[in-house]
Design a protein around this motif. Structure first.
Motif, short mmCIF file in Angstrom:
data_model
loop_
_atom_site.label_atom_id
_atom_site.label_comp_id
_atom_site.label_asym_id
_atom_site.label_seq_id
_atom_site.Cartn_x
_atom_site.Cartn_y
_atom_site.Cartn_z
N PHE A 105 3.15 -3.44 0.04
CA PHE A 105 3.86 -2.66 -0.96
C PHE A 105 3.31 -1.25 -0.95
CE2 PHE A 105 6.75 -5.48 -2.31
CZ PHE A 105 6.88 -5.80 -3.65
N THR B 73 3.68 2.77 -3.15
CA THR B 73 4.32 3.62 -4.17
C THR B 73 5.28 4.55 -3.45
OG1 THR B 73 2.57 5.24 -3.89
CG2 THR B 73 2.33 3.70 -5.69
N ASP C 55 5.21 7.73 -3.50
CA ASP C 55 4.63 9.04 -3.21
C ASP C 55 4.41 9.22 -1.71
OD1 ASP C 55 2.50 9.47 -6.14
OD2 ASP C 55 4.50 10.21 -5.65
N THR C 56 4.83 10.34 -1.21
CA THR C 56 4.52 10.71 0.16
C THR C 56 4.06 12.15 0.12
OG1 THR C 56 6.76 11.50 0.52
CG2 THR C 56 6.32 9.23 1.15
N ALA D 271 -4.42 1.70 -0.11
CA ALA D 271 -3.31 1.93 0.83
C ALA D 271 -1.98 1.92 0.09
CB ALA D 271 -3.32 0.86 1.91
N PHE D 272 -1.93 1.25 -1.05
CA PHE D 272 -0.70 1.20 -1.85
C PHE D 272 -0.32 2.60 -2.33
CE2 PHE D 272 2.37 -0.56 -4.67
CZ PHE D 272 2.22 0.01 -5.93
N VAL D 273 -1.33 3.41 -2.68
CA VAL D 273 -1.03 4.72 -3.24
C VAL D 273 -1.10 5.86 -2.23
CG1 VAL D 273 -1.75 4.16 -5.59
CG2 VAL D 273 -3.43 5.05 -3.95
N CYS D 274 -1.64 5.63 -1.06
CA CYS D 274 -1.87 6.75 -0.13
C CYS D 274 -0.58 7.46 0.23
CB CYS D 274 -2.55 6.23 1.14
SG CYS D 274 -2.84 7.54 2.34
N PRO D 275 -0.42 8.75 -0.10
CA PRO D 275 0.82 9.46 0.22
C PRO D 275 0.98 9.71 1.72
CG PRO D 275 -0.73 10.95 -0.85
CD PRO D 275 -1.36 9.61 -0.87
#
Lengths: 451, 356
Positions: free
Chosen positions: B50, B52, B54-55, A420-424
């Motif tokens: 938290f 990143t 990126d979206t 979930a931290f990286v999910c755009p």
């Protein structure tokens, strides 16, 4: 592999690297919190059977007095953390949400009268069983966050031989620095605690895993290991989340993979946190039950972030006030780090044995996030340390396909939050996986009772 | 997953004054409010807290940025024809997207950049002499059928731009295969305006083209398929930023090279060289920008290798033995159809999984 410190930095596959924010607190020494006026001690602060209260309203208790215990094997007693009177044995707010039975003790007078355990003169000549019993009596559980009763971990079944003990000094969550400060301030005691634990296990090989962002801790541990003539290996580890997770730590330190659905003892290893080692030392050498711990009170919404040594059961509000209080515009408070921490809505909840930190954030990284459908980017797959496919698991959980959830390995998820931290698309992957786990377990249960 | 604390309504109420207070509706009493009344409203959410930076829009805009070198060269080589096609395609895509959003009753999704990418990529696959009406039609088809008929962003099975191009190829076969020299080449010694592409030249007339032309783009072809260097620059940027899985272009180009190399080795006079195969036609654009489209390509590492290798093999078969000199579009669309199956069967082994 040589027994002395290895300079090769190991790691595990995948994982993520969130911003660390450790410099808020790692440079300053920790300080003890003054005795709180009241404490709330939950009857269950560990994995296993809950305790039954041994005291009732009106009883006078001393610091360290046992106030709850359970006859079950997988359980751990609880002790009074201040001297005072039991004000109530009732339900109070708990950090996990809702209200649970707790023993509420109020201080009367400024005293701190201790009741210590009966300890051997020299632990080195005591038997394994004596030491293990002492660890149990002291109420020691895993202080890394899981709160598993330590005496059970240190007595694995005979058919699971153990050859390595790993001390977990990784502290991979952002913001938290209590393990770091403990390693710098209590180096000898931690190492001795580790030696005591290895004696209970009957293990000769010990490894201390520390992430390389704690270079001073690595240096301090290496130096003291030599002085104390212990042949522990200090293993520097690449700074990556979740290096501190047991399975990832064993993989990085020894290259062994814990089998899916299994435990570290299946590969001959036992892992413990540095704070737990410190608690074992204090119990065995000083006779102190587990009634206080270091925790990091930090975040950009705290006036002066610090590492506090606080008594168990101290309300969060007291700890926060001791660090200057909350700034206006606080948006989130959680127990633990930002990746796996539990959000709090009420600062009256008490510190548990498993509380390693209270993080208060002004700027939530979750506000005003637009959600998109899954674009199949595969980033979650590329970071999952357990090799799962989070996007599929979350979609299966969402659409109610619980049998498929099991086939795709939902129970292997350690809920680290990397996906979930990286999910755009900002999909709440971990939350769906949690729902999926509960529903899959329910369905499994239904099938069992039907059969 | 994010819900404001129910007690938050209380501090807000005290700010209203006088008449508005009487008019303001009293919020319903939340039964949970009895449990606690914190002074500060806190956001409650499931971990992790938290994220990143990126979206989805960020990824899309980065892909658009990576297409800038290729688009600029298209404008340089084909000038007004390129301007017309690119503008028509992009604006039709955006308008179609907006209309679909309105019909569906959902928030506008124009700013996420995905419609723009579809419009731009479609434009880059069209011949410079193609009609603007046809371009608009193809663009609308790509958005409405290629993307929204399947459910919108994230649900489409086929690459929308390629589906649009396939539609145009089937509907207007002759204009879609009429090529012209870049305008810059016109000032050199070239007869006439229309000419076959290097692939067409080889297949139908057994004429080889100079490799330098393939690299710099000074050859005939569609708007975007001319300069390999421009495409590579953008493509490598995406790979480094991890917005495109490096395994797909690598396996695609590698399998084209190897399979065509085998045939060339057997009979060098009949078949073109593998280097020619890799650099010519829409392969570079397809490998770096079409095959790597996230929604339509596999999610797992092993799946990505299978996807690229399969596309490369199919491409060489079409080029050498099929009716058309060019087949990147069809090879990618065919592998898109396999993606759901590939995703299902390339589940990675869990950490510590004991093989059954």
């Amino acid at each position: 592999m040589s027994e002395s410190a290895s300079f090769q930095i190991s790691t595990f596959r995948r994982g993520v690297h969130p911003d660390e924010y450790k410099n808020l607190t790692c440079q300053h020494p920790s300080r003890p919190l003054q005795l709180p006026d009241e404490v709330f001690i939950p009857l269950q602060q560990h994995i296993g059977a809950p305790c039954e209260a041994l005291v009732q309203k009106g009883d006078q208790v001393k610091t360290g007095q046992k106030i709850g215990d359970s006859p079950a094997h997988v359980s751990s007693p609880i002790h009074a953390s201040i001297t005072g009177t039991v004000a109530a044995v009732a339900d109070f707010p708990h950090p996990l949400g809702g209200k649970v039975p707790m023993i509420h003790i109020k201080q009367d007078g400024e005293q701190d009268v201790w009741e210590i355990l009966s300890i051997p003169d020299n632990w080195e000549t005591s038997s394994k069983e004596e030491l293990a019993k002492l660890v149990r009596e002291a109420g020691i559980v895993g202080l890394g966050g899981a709160a598993f009763p330590t005496h059970v971990k240190l007595a694995p079944p005979v058919h699971k031989p153990i050859d390595h003990f790993i001390l977990n000094g990784c502290e991979c969550e952002p913001f938290l620095t209590c393990d770091h400060r403990n390693m710098l301030e209590q180096t000898d005691r931690i190492l001795t605690g580790m030696a005591i634990k290895m004696k209970i296990l009957g293990v000769e090989k010990g490894i201390v895993g520390i992430e390389v962002n704690k270079a001073d801790a690595i240096a301090a541990m290496e130096a003291r290991v030599k002085v104390l003539h212990l042949n522990f290996k200090i293993q520097p580890l690449k700074v990556k989340y979740p290096q501190g997770a047991e399975k990832m730590l064993i993989d990085a330190a020894l290259g062994r993979k814990v089998p899916a659905g299994g435990l570290p003892m299946d590969v001959g290893v036992v892992v413990n946190n540095v704070a737990t080692a410190l608690a074992v030392y204090e119990a065995v050498v000083e006779g102190k039950p587990l009634i206080q711990r270091m925790l990091t009170v930090t975040g950009d919404a705290i006036q002066s972030p610090t590492n506090l040594i606080a008594r168990m059961g101290t309300p969060f509000q007291v700890c926060v006030d001791a660090c200057g209080g909350l700034k206006d515009e606080t948006s989130q408070v959680f127990m633990g780090g930002p990746m796996m921490g539990l959000v709090q809505y009420d600062l009256q909840v008490p510190i548990l044995k498993a509380t390693s930190g209270i993080v208060c954030l002004q700027s939530s990284q979750l506000k005003n996030t637009r959600h998109y459908p899954c674009i199949q980017c595969g980033t979650c797959v590329s970071v999952c340390p357990m090799n799962l496919v989070p996007t599929r698991l979350s979609r299966l959980a969402e659409t109610g396909k619980y049998e498929d959830c099991q086939n795709w390995g939902i129970f292997n998820c350690i809920e680290c939050g990397s996906c979930a931290f990286v999910c755009p698309s900002s999909i709440p992957l971990v939350q769906w996986i949690r729902v999926g786990k509960v529903k899959s377990a329910e369905q499994q249960q239904k099938l069992k009772t039907r059969a | 997953m994010t819900e404001k604390n129910p007690a938050q309504s209380q501090p807000e109420q005290t700010e209203t004054t006088g008449k508005s207070e009487k008019k303001a509706l009293k919020p319903k009493k939340d039964p949970r409010a009895k449990l606690y009344t914190p002074e500060i409203p806190l956001i409650l959410a499931s971990s992790p807290h938290f994220h990143t930076r990126d979206t989805v829009p960020r990824i899309m805009w980065n892909v658009i940025a990576a297409l800038v070198p290729t688009t600029v060269l298209a404008l340089v080589y084909f000038q007004w024809a390129a301007v017309g096609i690119i503008l028509t395609s992009v604006s039709s895509a955006l308008i179609a997207e907006m209309l679909v959003n309105k019909i569906k009753g959902e928030a506008l999704t124009l700013l996420d950049g995905s419609a723009l990418i579809t419009g731009l990529l479609l434009a880059l696959t069209l011949p410079p002499s193609f009609s603007l009406g046809g371009t608009a039609l193809g663009s609308v088809f790509a958005i409405v059928v290629g993307k929204h008929f399947f459910g919108g962003l994230g649900y489409n099975v086929f690459n929308p731009a390629l589906l649009g191009r396939a539609f145009l190829q089937a509907s207007f076969p002759v204009p879609m295969t009429t090529w012209s020299w870049p305008l810059t080449a016109r000032y050199a010694d070239v007869d006439g305006i229309t000419a076959a592409t290097p692939l067409g030249l080889f297949k139908f007339e057994h004429v080889t083209s100079e490799l330098s032309g393939l690299l710099t783009g000074n050859i005939s072809g569609s708007l975007g398929e001319t300069s390999a260097i421009a495409i590579l620059a953008g493509g490598l940027y995406l790979l480094v930023r991890k917005y495109a899985d490096w395994r797909i272009p690598s396996s695609f180009l590698l399998s084209v090279f190897i399979v065509s190399g085998i045939f060339w080795f057997i009979s060098p006079e009949t078949y073109p060289t593998p280097v020619f195969q890799v650099l010519s036609g829409g392969l570079m654009l397809g490998a770096f920008f079409m095959a790597t489209d996230m929604v339509t390509s596999p999610v797992t590492a092993r799946g990505a290798w299978i996807f690229g290798t399969g596309a490369g093999f199919i491409l060489v078969m079409i080029r050498l033995f099929g009716g058309l000199p060019e087949g990147v579009m069809y090879s990618i669309l065919l592998m898109n159809a396999f993606t759901p199956l590939i995703n299902r069967y390339t589940r990675p082994a869990f950490f510590g999984e004991i093989p059954a």
